[in-house]
Enzyme design. Structure first.
Site, PDB file in Angstrom:
ATOM      1  N   ASP A  45       0.849  -1.202   0.000  1.00 14.80           N
ATOM      2  CA  ASP A  45       0.000   0.000   0.000  1.00 14.80           C
ATOM      3  C   ASP A  45       0.883   1.251   0.000  1.00 14.80           C
ATOM      4  O   ASP A  45       1.608   1.515   0.956  1.00 14.80           O
ATOM      5  CB  ASP A  45      -0.899   0.010   1.242  1.00 14.80           C
ATOM      6  CG  ASP A  45      -1.858   1.190   1.213  1.00 14.80           C
ATOM      7  OD1 ASP A  45      -2.786   1.158   0.392  1.00 14.80           O
ATOM      8  OD2 ASP A  45      -1.645   2.155   1.982  1.00 14.80           O
ATOM      9  N   TYR A  50       3.265   9.956   0.417  1.00 15.82           N
ATOM     10  CA  TYR A  50       4.196   9.415   1.410  1.00 15.82           C
ATOM     11  C   TYR A  50       5.650   9.778   1.095  1.00 15.82           C
ATOM     12  O   TYR A  50       6.530   9.622   1.948  1.00 15.82           O
ATOM     13  CB  TYR A  50       4.056   7.883   1.534  1.00 15.82           C
ATOM     14  CG  TYR A  50       2.689   7.421   1.989  1.00 15.82           C
ATOM     15  CD1 TYR A  50       1.762   8.327   2.515  1.00 15.82           C
ATOM     16  CD2 TYR A  50       2.303   6.094   1.903  1.00 15.82           C
ATOM     17  CE1 TYR A  50       0.500   7.911   2.922  1.00 15.82           C
ATOM     18  CE2 TYR A  50       1.045   5.669   2.317  1.00 15.82           C
ATOM     19  CZ  TYR A  50       0.148   6.587   2.814  1.00 15.82           C
ATOM     20  OH  TYR A  50      -1.108   6.184   3.222  1.00 15.82           O
ATOM     21  N   LYS A  75      -2.115   6.209  -4.278  1.00  8.12           N
ATOM     22  CA  LYS A  75      -3.222   7.144  -4.030  1.00  8.12           C
ATOM     23  C   LYS A  75      -2.939   8.523  -4.618  1.00  8.12           C
ATOM     24  O   LYS A  75      -1.796   9.000  -4.582  1.00  8.12           O
ATOM     25  CB  LYS A  75      -3.452   7.293  -2.509  1.00  8.12           C
ATOM     26  CG  LYS A  75      -3.504   5.969  -1.766  1.00  8.12           C
ATOM     27  CD  LYS A  75      -3.847   6.094  -0.306  1.00  8.12           C
ATOM     28  CE  LYS A  75      -3.617   4.782   0.412  1.00  8.12           C
ATOM     29  NZ  LYS A  75      -2.272   4.601   0.959  1.00  8.12           N
ATOM     30  N   HIS A 106      -7.065   9.716  -2.274  1.00 11.92           N
ATOM     31  CA  HIS A 106      -6.547   9.593  -0.903  1.00 11.92           C
ATOM     32  C   HIS A 106      -7.484  10.209   0.142  1.00 11.92           C
ATOM     33  O   HIS A 106      -7.748   9.606   1.186  1.00 11.92           O
ATOM     34  CB  HIS A 106      -5.168  10.260  -0.844  1.00 11.92           C
ATOM     35  CG  HIS A 106      -4.304   9.806   0.282  1.00 11.92           C
ATOM     36  ND1 HIS A 106      -2.933   9.745   0.188  1.00 11.92           N
ATOM     37  CD2 HIS A 106      -4.589   9.420   1.548  1.00 11.92           C
ATOM     38  CE1 HIS A 106      -2.434   9.301   1.346  1.00 11.92           C
ATOM     39  NE2 HIS A 106      -3.420   9.117   2.175  1.00 11.92           N
TER      40      HIS A 106
HETATM   41  N1  NDP Z   1      -5.537   6.164   3.400  1.00  9.58           N
HETATM   42  C1  NDP Z   1      -5.077   6.833   4.433  1.00  9.58           C
HETATM   43  O1  NDP Z   1      -5.396   8.027   4.651  1.00  9.58           O
HETATM   44  C2  NDP Z   1      -4.168   6.162   5.364  1.00  9.58           C
HETATM   45  C3  NDP Z   1      -3.546   5.004   4.982  1.00  9.58           C
HETATM   46  N2  NDP Z   1      -2.695   4.353   5.822  1.00  9.58           N
HETATM   47  C4  NDP Z   1      -2.071   3.108   5.331  1.00  9.58           C
HETATM   48  O2  NDP Z   1      -2.212   2.088   6.327  1.00  9.58           O
HETATM   49  C5  NDP Z   1      -0.926   1.682   6.764  1.00  9.58           C
HETATM   50  C6  NDP Z   1      -0.941   1.258   8.236  1.00  9.58           C
HETATM   51  O3  NDP Z   1      -1.325   2.311   9.088  1.00  9.58           O
HETATM   52  P1  NDP Z   1      -0.303   3.065  10.067  1.00  9.58           P
HETATM   53  O4  NDP Z   1      -0.937   4.346  10.432  1.00  9.58           O
HETATM   54  O5  NDP Z   1       1.014   3.087   9.412  1.00  9.58           O
HETATM   55  O6  NDP Z   1      -0.273   2.230  11.378  1.00  9.58           O
HETATM   56  P2  NDP Z   1      -0.298   0.722  11.926  1.00  9.58           P
HETATM   57  O7  NDP Z   1      -1.554   0.589  12.709  1.00  9.58           O
HETATM   58  O8  NDP Z   1      -0.009  -0.249  10.855  1.00  9.58           O
HETATM   59  O9  NDP Z   1       0.882   0.771  12.982  1.00  9.58           O
HETATM   60  C7  NDP Z   1       2.211   1.000  12.616  1.00  9.58           C
HETATM   61  C8  NDP Z   1       3.033   1.039  13.887  1.00  9.58           C
HETATM   62  O10 NDP Z   1       2.987  -0.233  14.540  1.00  9.58           O
HETATM   63  C9  NDP Z   1       4.287  -0.747  14.709  1.00  9.58           C
HETATM   64  N3  NDP Z   1       4.159  -2.213  14.538  1.00  9.58           N
HETATM   65  C10 NDP Z   1       3.853  -2.887  13.412  1.00  9.58           C
HETATM   66  N4  NDP Z   1       3.740  -4.216  13.655  1.00  9.58           N
HETATM   67  C11 NDP Z   1       3.976  -4.388  14.966  1.00  9.58           C
HETATM   68  C12 NDP Z   1       4.017  -5.524  15.806  1.00  9.58           C
HETATM   69  N5  NDP Z   1       3.781  -6.747  15.338  1.00  9.58           N
HETATM   70  N6  NDP Z   1       4.316  -5.344  17.123  1.00  9.58           N
HETATM   71  C13 NDP Z   1       4.563  -4.102  17.618  1.00  9.58           C
HETATM   72  N7  NDP Z   1       4.521  -2.983  16.861  1.00  9.58           N
HETATM   73  C14 NDP Z   1       4.235  -3.119  15.547  1.00  9.58           C
HETATM   74  C15 NDP Z   1       5.137  -0.065  13.676  1.00  9.58           C
HETATM   75  O11 NDP Z   1       6.482   0.019  14.098  1.00  9.58           O
HETATM   76  P3  NDP Z   1       7.770  -0.297  13.168  1.00  9.58           P
HETATM   77  O12 NDP Z   1       7.480   0.145  11.780  1.00  9.58           O
HETATM   78  O13 NDP Z   1       8.836   0.510  13.831  1.00  9.58           O
HETATM   79  O14 NDP Z   1       7.994  -1.775  13.280  1.00  9.58           O
HETATM   80  C16 NDP Z   1       4.496   1.326  13.656  1.00  9.58           C
HETATM   81  O15 NDP Z   1       4.930   2.101  14.758  1.00  9.58           O
HETATM   82  C17 NDP Z   1      -0.045   2.889   6.461  1.00  9.58           C
HETATM   83  O16 NDP Z   1       1.325   2.599   6.535  1.00  9.58           O
HETATM   84  C18 NDP Z   1      -0.571   3.277   5.109  1.00  9.58           C
HETATM   85  O17 NDP Z   1      -0.084   2.412   4.105  1.00  9.58           O
HETATM   86  C19 NDP Z   1      -2.477   4.827   7.091  1.00  9.58           C
HETATM   87  C20 NDP Z   1      -3.058   5.986   7.528  1.00  9.58           C
HETATM   88  C21 NDP Z   1      -3.956   6.754   6.692  1.00  9.58           C
HETATM   89  O1  DGU Z   2      -2.233   7.974   4.481  1.00 10.84           O
HETATM   90  C1  DGU Z   2      -1.853   8.619   5.428  1.00 10.84           C
HETATM   91  C2  DGU Z   2      -2.537   9.809   5.876  1.00 10.84           C
HETATM   92  O2  DGU Z   2      -3.734   9.992   5.195  1.00 10.84           O
HETATM   93  C3  DGU Z   2      -1.661  11.007   5.667  1.00 10.84           C
HETATM   94  O3  DGU Z   2      -1.279  11.083   4.328  1.00 10.84           O
HETATM   95  C4  DGU Z   2      -2.385  12.264   6.057  1.00 10.84           C
HETATM   96  O4  DGU Z   2      -2.820  12.159   7.390  1.00 10.84           O
HETATM   97  C5  DGU Z   2      -1.507  13.488   5.899  1.00 10.84           C
HETATM   98  O5  DGU Z   2      -0.378  13.366   6.711  1.00 10.84           O
HETATM   99  C6  DGU Z   2      -2.260  14.735   6.220  1.00 10.84           C
HETATM  100  O6  DGU Z   2      -1.824  15.475   7.117  1.00 10.84           O
HETATM  101  O7  DGU Z   2      -3.271  14.965   5.586  1.00 10.84           O
END
Ligand code: NDP
Ligand code: DGU
Length: 311
Positions: A45, A50, A75, A106
């Site tokens: 994803d 990003y 996105k 997005h």
């Molecule tokens: N469409 C949108 O607006 C959005 C899309 N997204 C998408 O969704 C994805 C996931 O969401 P995100 O907000 O990144 O958060 P997550 O809920 O996936 O959490 C990520 C965090 O969890 C930690 N982590 C991952 N696996 C474990 C584990 N098994 N045990 C302990 N800690 C863990 C990571 O640390 P570390 O990396 O240090 O291991 C990081 O700090 C994003 O990366 C993106 O691709 C996210 C937000 C908004």
């Molecule tokens: O996908 C991840 C999130 O949507 C991120 O792109 C947004 O939260 C952005 O940082 C914003 O401030 O609008």
């Protein structure tokens, strides 16, 4: 291992677990993506916003896994709503691929393409510079055009509430294949999911662990279920999504976590009972409702539980 798949409304299938890449540092993400693909992930994803797509592309190439075996999502960023193909072409070039499997809008908020910043244009009052003259239905028309051209195999949306979906559906020729949303036990959005199901739109869960620092792993109910089933808390969170046919997008740059999230998601979905799922379904209504991702958009997105103070 083979990852379960979910059917999309265009007839194709999406792997039910994908690697998230938001906030993965450019210097870390190539190795994370290569590791994930070697371990059996087949879904990544990404997003133009990003700022790390070139490194994601590098990781894809390093993995040695053929492009055709990988489901790649990216996105459209908000300053490009009136220039969909331009944003998409940059993404394709960044990733080094000639098509995407899925392209999402997005956020349902067009921003001024000629503002004071290419990514986050602001007005003099400090609020995001929203382009109120541009309609989401116009964005969607351009999304349909890039699909017709073959540059993407499916199109969808992200962060669209019912209110926002209803701004595009009446004139859409193609129903979005997915809606990518913040979905986890503290923000389960049951009503929105029922609406998506009625429209044949597959939900994708972002921030499934609660985003940065994975705060949901500390939840006492999740921990108790994990202990009883000999799972990790992350397996319970991801398994809950899998059992509900929601695509899970856990992000990690830590190799051991990347691996365990994939295996744990599959094990969790198998081990959780109907009662476990109902218990987790009810956490938000028992007082734990919380969103973690709330950018300060100066418009009403139409979501429940979006605090007024940031609108
Ligand atoms: N469409 C949108 O607006 C959005 C899309 N997204 C998408 O969704 C994805 C996931 O969401 P995100 O907000 O990144 O958060 P997550 O809920 O996936 O959490 C990520 C965090 O969890 C930690 N982590 C991952 N696996 C474990 C584990 N098994 N045990 C302990 N800690 C863990 C990571 O640390 P570390 O990396 O240090 O291991 C990081 O700090 C994003 O990366 C993106 O691709 C996210 C937000 C908004
Ligand atoms: O996908 C991840 C999130 O949507 C991120 O792109 C947004 O939260 C952005 O940082 C914003 O401030 O609008």
């Amino acid at each position: 291992m083979s990852v379960p798949k979910i059917k999309l409304n265009n007839g194709s299938e999406i792997p039910a677990i994908g690697l998230g890449t938001w906030q993965s540092k450019p210097e870390e993400v190539a190795a994370a993506v290569a590791h994930a693909l070697k371990e059996g992930y087949r879904h990544i994803d990404c997003a133009w916003g990003y700022g790390n797509e070139k490194d994601v592309g590098e990781g894809i190439r390093q993995s040695g896994v053929p492009r055709s075996d990988i489901f790649i999502t990216s996105k459209l960023w908000s300053t490009y709503h009136s220039r969909v193909e331009e944003c998409l072409d940059q993404t394709l070039s960044n990733l080094g691929v000639d098509y995407l499997d899925l392209y999402l809008v997005h956020w349902p908020v067009p921003m001024n393409p000629k503002g004071n910043h290419p990514v986050f244009p602001l007005l003099p009052n400090g609020k995001r510079d929203v382009d109120h003259s541009w309609k989401l239905s116009q964005t969607w028309e351009q999304m349909e055009d890039v699909l017709k051209k073959g540059k993407v195999k499916a199109i969808g949306v992200s962060n669209f509430s019912v209110k926002k979906l209803e701004e595009i559906l009446p004139t859409a020729n193609i129903v979005p294949a997915v809606d990518q949303l913040e979905i986890h036990p503290y923000n389960p959005q049951h009503e929105l999911l029922a609406y998506l199901c009625s429209k044949d739109i597959v939900p994708q869960a972002y921030s499934p662990l609660g985003s940065s620092g994975s705060p949901l792993l500390k939840d006492d109910v999740i921990q108790a279920i994990a202990q009883r089933l000999s799972l990790q808390p992350a397996d319970v969170l991801l398994g809950w999504l899998g059992a509900k046919q929601i695509v899970a997008l856990p992000k990690s740059v830590t190799p051991a976590r990347i691996t365990s999230n994939l295996h744990g998601a599959v094990a969790g979905a198998k081990k959780l009972s109907k009662e476990d799922i109902e218990t987790i379904d009810g956490l938000a209504t028992s007082g734990k409702q919380q969103r973690f991702i709330m950018p300060p958009w100066p418009v009403d997105l139409g979501f429940d539980n979006w605090p007024d103070k940031v609108v």
